[in-house]
Design a protein around this motif. Structure first.
Motif, PDB file in Angstrom:
ATOM      1  N   CYS A 201       0.524  -1.040   0.168  1.00 26.23           N
ATOM      2  CA  CYS A 201      -0.047  -0.456   0.270  1.00 26.23           C
ATOM      3  C   CYS A 201       1.074   1.495   0.425  1.00 26.23           C
ATOM      4  O   CYS A 201       2.007   1.132   0.745  1.00 26.23           O
ATOM      5  N   PRO A 202       0.698   2.336  -0.817  1.00 22.69           N
ATOM      6  CA  PRO A 202       1.340   3.142  -0.676  1.00 22.69           C
ATOM      7  C   PRO A 202       0.781   4.254  -0.028  1.00 22.69           C
ATOM      8  O   PRO A 202       1.670   5.941   0.535  1.00 22.69           O
TER       9      PRO A 202
ATOM     10  N   GLN B 108       2.346  -0.470   4.150  1.00 20.08           N
ATOM     11  CA  GLN B 108       2.815  -1.485   4.198  1.00 20.08           C
ATOM     12  C   GLN B 108       2.059  -2.334   3.246  1.00 20.08           C
ATOM     13  O   GLN B 108       1.225  -2.339   2.674  1.00 20.08           O
ATOM     14  N   MET B 109       1.947  -4.564   3.544  1.00 20.27           N
ATOM     15  CA  MET B 109       1.898  -4.828   2.629  1.00 20.27           C
ATOM     16  C   MET B 109       0.189  -5.652   3.263  1.00 20.27           C
ATOM     17  O   MET B 109      -0.651  -5.708   4.170  1.00 20.27           O
ATOM     18  N   ILE B 110      -0.502  -5.306   1.736  1.00 22.61           N
ATOM     19  CA  ILE B 110      -1.884  -6.206   2.117  1.00 22.61           C
ATOM     20  C   ILE B 110      -2.054  -7.294   1.631  1.00 22.61           C
ATOM     21  O   ILE B 110      -1.430  -8.087   0.577  1.00 22.61           O
ATOM     22  N   PRO B 111      -2.240  -8.289   2.510  1.00 21.97           N
ATOM     23  CA  PRO B 111      -2.057  -9.245   2.334  1.00 21.97           C
ATOM     24  C   PRO B 111      -3.034 -10.517   1.486  1.00 21.97           C
ATOM     25  O   PRO B 111      -3.465  -9.504   0.589  1.00 21.97           O
ATOM     26  N   SER B 112      -2.670 -11.295   0.891  1.00 21.25           N
ATOM     27  CA  SER B 112      -3.896 -12.336  -0.175  1.00 21.25           C
ATOM     28  C   SER B 112      -4.799 -12.745   1.265  1.00 21.25           C
ATOM     29  O   SER B 112      -5.071 -12.548   1.545  1.00 21.25           O
ATOM     30  N   GLY B 113      -6.396 -12.253  -0.037  1.00 20.32           N
ATOM     31  CA  GLY B 113      -7.078 -11.915   0.209  1.00 20.32           C
ATOM     32  C   GLY B 113      -8.028 -11.370   0.802  1.00 20.32           C
ATOM     33  O   GLY B 113      -9.160 -11.582   1.229  1.00 20.32           O
ATOM     34  N   VAL B 114      -7.002 -10.087   1.102  1.00 17.19           N
ATOM     35  CA  VAL B 114      -8.283  -9.485   2.230  1.00 17.19           C
ATOM     36  C   VAL B 114      -8.346  -8.510   1.047  1.00 17.19           C
ATOM     37  O   VAL B 114      -7.874  -8.089  -0.404  1.00 17.19           O
TER      38      VAL B 114
END
Length: 113
Positions: free
Chosen positions: A60-61, A65-71
């Motif tokens: 996410c800019p 942070q990371m946007i996990p799989s399936g979110v």
């Protein structure tokens, strides 16, 4: 009592309105698409359902942070830009984009997710 209809009204009939999936704002990614104005540009914003994001992670800019799989999340890009300019945002980060600044300063050679 008549049998239940399993098809939406107008599906396959000659009286359909001819609307496509893009006309009602829903897309193949399980969400809906709209246009928003931000930083003096028009942005295409697509809401992505979590089920269509399985097996993929994004950064996410807004919060770095990371946007996990399936979110479920939001994909946004300037209308005049191409596919390479799409960015995946947390929904809360996209909604707060005017109120926050990036806290992590990346170097010039850092990848742009």
């Amino acid at each position: 009592m008549s049998p239940r209809r399993n098809r939406p009204k107008g599906a396959g009939s000659s009286g359909s309105s001819g609307r496509s999936a893009e006309d009602d704002g829903s897309g193949r990614y399980g969400g809906w698409q709209s246009t928003e104005s931000w930083q003096g540009d028009e942005w295409s914003v697509r809401h992505v359902a979590g089920a269509s994001a399985v097996g993929k992670t994004y950064r996410c800019p807004g919060c770095d942070q990371m946007i996990p799989s399936g979110v479920p999340h939001v994909v946004a890009w300037p209308e005049h830009a191409g596919v390479d300019d799409r960015r995946h945002w947390h929904k809360a980060c996209w909604n707060a984009k005017d109120r926050r600044t990036t806290r992590v300063q990346r170097s010039r050679n850092a990848p742009k997710f």
